[in-house]
Enzyme design. Structure first.
Site, PDB file in Angstrom:
ATOM      1  N   SER A  18      14.796  -7.291 -23.531  1.00  0.00           N
ATOM      2  CA  SER A  18      15.505  -6.366 -24.355  1.00  0.00           C
ATOM      3  C   SER A  18      14.848  -5.429 -24.761  1.00  0.00           C
ATOM      4  CB  SER A  18      15.628  -7.703 -25.515  1.00  0.00           C
ATOM      5  OG  SER A  18      16.487  -8.499 -25.308  1.00  0.00           O
TER       6      SER A  18
HETATM    7  N1  SAH Z   1      14.343 -13.127 -24.113  1.00  0.00           N
HETATM    8  C1  SAH Z   1      14.622 -12.386 -22.911  1.00  0.00           C
HETATM    9  C2  SAH Z   1      15.781 -11.482 -22.541  1.00  0.00           C
HETATM   10  C3  SAH Z   1      16.637 -11.727 -21.591  1.00  0.00           C
HETATM   11  S1  SAH Z   1      18.310 -11.129 -21.354  1.00  0.00           S
HETATM   12  C4  SAH Z   1      13.449 -11.384 -22.550  1.00  0.00           C
HETATM   13  O1  SAH Z   1      12.557 -11.324 -23.369  1.00  0.00           O
HETATM   14  O2  SAH Z   1      13.501 -11.105 -21.328  1.00  0.00           O
HETATM   15  C5  SAH Z   1      18.958 -12.737 -21.756  1.00  0.00           C
HETATM   16  C6  SAH Z   1      18.880 -13.702 -20.893  1.00  0.00           C
HETATM   17  O3  SAH Z   1      19.926 -14.878 -21.336  1.00  0.00           O
HETATM   18  C7  SAH Z   1      19.270 -13.668 -19.444  1.00  0.00           C
HETATM   19  O4  SAH Z   1      17.995 -14.255 -18.664  1.00  0.00           O
HETATM   20  C8  SAH Z   1      20.322 -14.570 -18.915  1.00  0.00           C
HETATM   21  O5  SAH Z   1      20.132 -15.204 -17.870  1.00  0.00           O
HETATM   22  C9  SAH Z   1      20.195 -15.612 -19.950  1.00  0.00           C
HETATM   23  N2  SAH Z   1      21.270 -16.461 -20.391  1.00  0.00           N
HETATM   24  C10 SAH Z   1      22.455 -16.035 -20.510  1.00  0.00           C
HETATM   25  N3  SAH Z   1      23.594 -16.902 -20.764  1.00  0.00           N
HETATM   26  C11 SAH Z   1      22.762 -18.101 -20.994  1.00  0.00           C
HETATM   27  C12 SAH Z   1      23.075 -19.443 -21.501  1.00  0.00           C
HETATM   28  N4  SAH Z   1      24.307 -19.817 -21.349  1.00  0.00           N
HETATM   29  N5  SAH Z   1      22.031 -20.354 -21.319  1.00  0.00           N
HETATM   30  C13 SAH Z   1      20.651 -19.827 -21.256  1.00  0.00           C
HETATM   31  N6  SAH Z   1      20.307 -18.663 -20.763  1.00  0.00           N
HETATM   32  C14 SAH Z   1      21.447 -17.742 -20.725  1.00  0.00           C
END
Ligand code: SAH
Length: 225
Positions: free
Chosen positions: A75
């Site tokens: 993000s």
């Molecule tokens: N907090 C993270 C943001 C990553 S983007 C950071 O600081 O890097 C969002 C993430 O949510 C992705 O890695 C994606 O694979 C995950 N995601 C999407 N749907 C999900 C679900 N149903 N359960 C768990 N994770 C999920």
């Protein structure tokens, strides 16, 4: 193996982080704990090494979403700061994070003294982040591979819940796992943009809900690939 920076690199990145913190302050981030965490955490170490490290290193402290592998992005720093500020995290609180990704948001929460539980549904990211976070000193997070829609009922209730992927609706299981008085922050929307929602749990059945403008997240996916 993970990339390790030299001492000179560290000074350079320290300066870049200071500038990023100034930009975040200008955009309205006031929580000193959040700003301290961002000042301290080496964001440039969190990126996907297969996508051209030098270019990404240059951009690590600009306010951008960048690739972390498995088609996912870390993000924007402002988004991380905004969501974390709205959670009003206090030392010792239990925080559930949905979407571990590269673990940057996880590290911010740990730096603020939270006990962090985090779920990721992409195996590749889960495996990598599970090795990486302890490597840079954030090994206290409890990381799980699974479906964030279900939360982690075995450790509920949580003082705070942060969803870092765009959800089509508010998952009921997550609301249930929030403590009374607890705060959940979740971007809601099915298109390219979502509306940031903050929910405060008033009782077993009542919530206050507030909206905080548009953000862009990767989607919170429902079924395994
Ligand atoms: N907090 C993270 C943001 C990553 S983007 C950071 O600081 O890097 C969002 C993430 O949510 C992705 O890695 C994606 O694979 C995950 N995601 C999407 N749907 C999900 C679900 N149903 N359960 C768990 N994770 C999920």
């Amino acid at each position: 193996m993970f990339y390790k920076v030299s001492k000179e690199d560290e000074y350079l990145f320290q300066g870049k982080r200071k500038r990023l913190v100034e930009q975040l302050k200008e955009k309205g981030i006031t929580d000193g704990q959040v700003l301290n965490a961002i000042l301290k955490i080496p964001r440039h170490l969190f990126f996907d090494q297969s996508t051209g490290r030098p270019a990404l290193l240059d951009h690590a402290y600009s306010d951008k979403a960048l690739p972390i592998g498995a088609g996912q992005t870390i993000s924007h720093p402002f988004t991380v700061a905004f969501q974390t500020q709205k959670l009003e995290v206090k030392r010792g609180e239990k925080v559930l994070e949905i979407g571990t990704g590269c673990g940057y948001q996880t590290a911010v929460l740990i730096e603020m003294g939270a006990k962090v539980y985090s779920i990721e549904r992409q195996r590749e990211l889960y495996d990598k982040t599970k090795l990486f976070l302890p490597y840079i000193g954030y090994g206290s997070a409890k990381l799980y591979y699974g479906d964030g829609y279900k939360g982690l009922p075995q450790y509920a209730p949580y003082d705070k819940i942060i969803v870092t992927a765009g959800a089509p609706y508010i998952p009921q299981d997550l609301l249930q796992q929030l403590t009374i008085g607890g705060i959940m922050i979740i971007p809601i929307g099915e298109g390219a943009e979502q509306i940031m929602n903050v929910l405060i749990k008033k009782s077993g059945t009542e919530f206050d809900r507030q909206e905080f403008g548009k953000f862009k997240f990767v989607p919170m996916l429902q079924n395994k690939n």
